[in-house]
Design an enzyme around this catalytic site. Structure first.
Site, PDB file in Angstrom:
ATOM      1  N   ASP A   1      -1.281   0.647  -3.982  1.00  0.00           N
ATOM      2  CA  ASP A   1      -1.340   1.803  -3.099  1.00  0.00           C
ATOM      3  C   ASP A   1      -1.484   1.301  -1.672  1.00  0.00           C
ATOM      4  OD1 ASP A   1      -3.733   0.894  -4.312  1.00  0.00           O
ATOM      5  OD2 ASP A   1      -4.801   2.724  -3.823  1.00  0.00           O
TER       6      ASP A   1
ATOM      7  N   GLU B   1      -9.765  -9.553   0.664  1.00  0.00           N
ATOM      8  CA  GLU B   1      -9.072  -8.944  -0.483  1.00  0.00           C
ATOM      9  C   GLU B   1      -7.589  -9.312  -0.509  1.00  0.00           C
ATOM     10  OE1 GLU B   1      -8.557  -4.699  -0.234  1.00  0.00           O
ATOM     11  OE2 GLU B   1      -8.327  -4.764   1.924  1.00  0.00           O
TER      12      GLU B   1
END
Ligand SMILES: *[C@@H]1O[C@H](CO)[C@@H](O)[C@H](O)[C@H]1NC(C)=O
Ligand SMILES: *[C@@H]1O[C@H](CO)[C@@H](O)[C@H](O)[C@H]1NC(C)=O
Ligand SMILES: *[C@@H]1O[C@H](CO)[C@@H](O)[C@H](O)[C@H]1NC(C)=O
Ligand SMILES: *[C@@H]1O[C@H](CO)[C@@H](O)[C@H](O)[C@H]1NC(C)=O
Length: 577
Positions: A317, A512
């Site tokens: 996403d 991340e």
């Protein structure tokens, strides 16, 4: 080319169907409080509000809001009044957790001795230590008063990704658990798996993450793979027996609620897709979703929200991968997201691995009949993947577009997921796929394999490079017999570890995601600031340091890491949590 007709009744939701809200809470998932607070943009990130805790029963909060609204008939409650309302009825996020130091952490797990480069070894020790700061235990009050929290109670402590991701996440946890097992933290890993089993028993799915607003969407189904790693590490058959019913229940969910029948001239194939029957803005990205849908018809807005929620279910996403424009091409912008009209190569590869695993788990426990059932599903899956996703000319697998019945031929690392899952019937296919990767343009970047070659501004696209995608490709290549493929796997591991290391030296953190070029820097784009911590990054780095520890080298190309810097890492991370 096959002639295809898609017949599944679940393919598209017909107009007028009442779909679901993200959850039943009239504060966290639907209603005026959510709408007004989010649209007033009182916080930098919409996730902040939906992570706040109520100070009193939801009925009272709702009534107080109705009272407040009546003071401002026919218009929104002004920001200042909203802030006062929040101060009375909500508490800051974070008080649903206790800091928790894993009880099975110890300072010298075996794998550290396999890392021969001394700088990498000290770094691996630091990464191993980070588990202590990412451990969380949910307070008993969340169990006793769930109505006051968006947090979903789970019985065992968790290791969280970090940053805005304060709670457990589904697919992230696969790499976290792999790392924990290398760190010899078997009990923490077991607890994390049991939490997912608990969630399957409660919701019939593993939700995207540990919040009520995630409860109707899942994420890439990695639970069986977590169990595989745990079983390899412990050989614990009782555990296998204990969790297997939940794995089967989750599998049924994917087959019943997330599948499509595709009829070809020869056969009806069943493949999976991400497809969440929720047609509301995502509560944690509410204002983004509302603004993106501005100007669309009500019908088109709902479809877009459903496809955005399905994009969140995919883990990617968001990405150009899910764009289908008006002409049916894999092109456009975020508004053209049509996740539910795509059969993804990676999801079907994961399902392939899960079918093989379910067969093997049943065989280990002596359930031959069940083992045969899943083997049958596996061979049907391989046929379906070869018929619809495999492209013999290109020599790789591609997402399948159900709108135009074509494959999306752009490069994405997910095109190699069936290689990793060994979801093919002929070994030439793996040779072709390795050649495809070499020619794809995906290997042309110094810091890793990019998420796509298209710079859409979304975070699952160029220039970002993500730990799980590196790992899937490296593990896929290293599992092949070909020495060339294995060498390629090593060189990608070397590249990735250097990227992580250089950024660690420079920014004193694990991120991340990273940027595919430059000398080690975090990625960007998408809906929120880059996050640090970071569960899956640490897990993948530890796995590669374990697998290739005797060969990886920090070289002379990076500055020396001082212990003062390492001290700073702690200070930075501590201030974050
Ligand atoms: C809402 O207003 C009613 C009528 O004035 C009052 O009785 C009630 O206590 C109010 N509720 C809250 C939660 O403030
Ligand atoms: C799956 O679909 C069935 C039938 O449409 C529905 O009743 C069930 O609630 C769905 N399961 C989940 C976990 O969403
Ligand atoms: C996709 O399908 C639509 C409608 O059937 C058609 O107009 C369009 O030309 C097709 N696009 C491609 C790229 O095949
Ligand atoms: C993709 O879309 C852009 C505009 O959004 C357009 O300029 C471009 O020609 C399209 N490319 C293809 C291959 O259709």
């Amino acid at each position: 080319m096959h002639c295809l007709i898609v017949i599944s009744s679940t393919l598209l939701f017909s107009s007028g169907d009442a779909l679901l809200a993200p959850c039943d809470s009239q504060i966290y998932c639907t209603g005026e409080v959510l709408r007004q607070v989010q649209m007033a943009k009182l916080f930098d990130d919409d996730k902040y509000f939906v992570d706040m805790t109520l100070t009193t029963a939801p009925e009272v909060v709702l009534e107080a809001f109705t009272n407040l609204s009546s003071v401002f008939p026919d218009k929104a409650v002004p920001s200042l009044e909203l802030k006062k309302f929040l101060q009375t009825y909500f508490k800051e996020p974070g008080n649903e957790f206790e800091r928790w130091t894993p009880t099975d952490w110890h300072s010298k797990p075996n794998f550290l001795s396999k890392v021969s480069d001394s700088k990498y070894r000290s770094w691996a020790e630091e990464l191993h230590s980070l588990w202590k700061s990412l451990g969380r235990k949910i307070r008993d009050d969340v169990r006793d008063h769930p109505e006051l929290y968006s947090q979903i109670y789970t019985p065992h402590p968790v290791v969280v990704p970090g940053g805005r991701f304060r709670e457990l996440y589904y697919w992230d946890s696969y790499w976290v658990i792999n790392g924990l097992l290398l760190s010899e933290m078997t009990e923490t890993a077991r607890g994390m798996i049991l939490n997912f089993v608990y969630l399957v028993e409660r919701y019939g799915i593993v939700p995207n993450g540990g919040r009520v607003y995630y409860e109707r969407r899942s994420q890439p189904p990695f639970l069986p793979l977590m169990v595989e790693r745990f079983y390899e590490a412990t050989g614990d058959k009782d555990f296998l027996r204990q969790v297997l019913p939940a794995l089967e229940r989750e599998y049924s969910f994917w087959m019943q609620n997330r599948s499509v029948d595709v009829v070809t001239s020869e056969l009806t194939h069943i493949l999976n897709r991400y497809n969440v029957p929720v047609d509301h803005p995502r509560p944690e990205s509410y204002s983004d979703d509302v603004e993106l849908a501005e100007g669309l018809s009500t019908e088109a807005q709902k479809q877009l929200w459903m496809d955005l929620t399905s994009g969140a279910e995919s883990g990617w996403d968001f990405s150009s991968r899910w764009f289908i424009d008006d002409t049916g091409r894999n092109n456009g912008s975020l508004r053209d997201t049509q996740t539910s009209s795509i059969l993804p190569a990676d999801l079907n590869a994961i399902m392939c691995r899960n079918e093989r695993l379910l067969a093997s788990f049943h065989r280990s426990l002596g359930n031959e009949e069940k083992a045969l059932k899943y083997e049958k599903a596996l061979s049907a899956r391989i046929k379906a993947v070869e018929s619809l996703l495999w492209d013999a000319e290109k020599g790789a697998w591609f997402d399948y577009n159900l709108v135009n019945k074509t494959r999306h031929l752009s490069f994405y690392p997910s095109n190699l997921a069936p290689l990793w899952a060994q979801c093919y019937s002929k070994s030439e296919m793996s040779d072709q796929a390795v050649q495809y990767l070499r020619d794809s343009g995906g290997l042309d970047y110094p810091n890793g394999i990019p998420t796509s070659l298209s710079d859409s501004g979304q975070q699952w696209d160029m220039p970002n490079t993500w730990p799980p995608l590196q790992h899937i490709i490296i593990e896929g290549l290293s599992g092949l017999h070909s020495a060339h493929a294995q060498e390629l796997a090593f060189s990608l591991a070397q590249r990735w570890i250097q990227t992580n290391w250089r950024a660690f030296i420079k920014y004193e953190a694990m991120f991340e995601k990273y940027d595919v070029s430059g000398d080690g820097k975090p990625g960007g784009g998408g809906e929120y600031e880059v996050q640090l911590g970071f569960g899956w990054t640490n897990g993948v780095a530890l796995q590669l340091l374990d697998q290739y520890g005797d060969r990886l080298s920090s070289g002379g190309r990076v500055p020396v890491c001082s212990s003062a810097l390492i001290g700073l890492v702690y200070a930075v991370l501590k201030s974050l949590f």
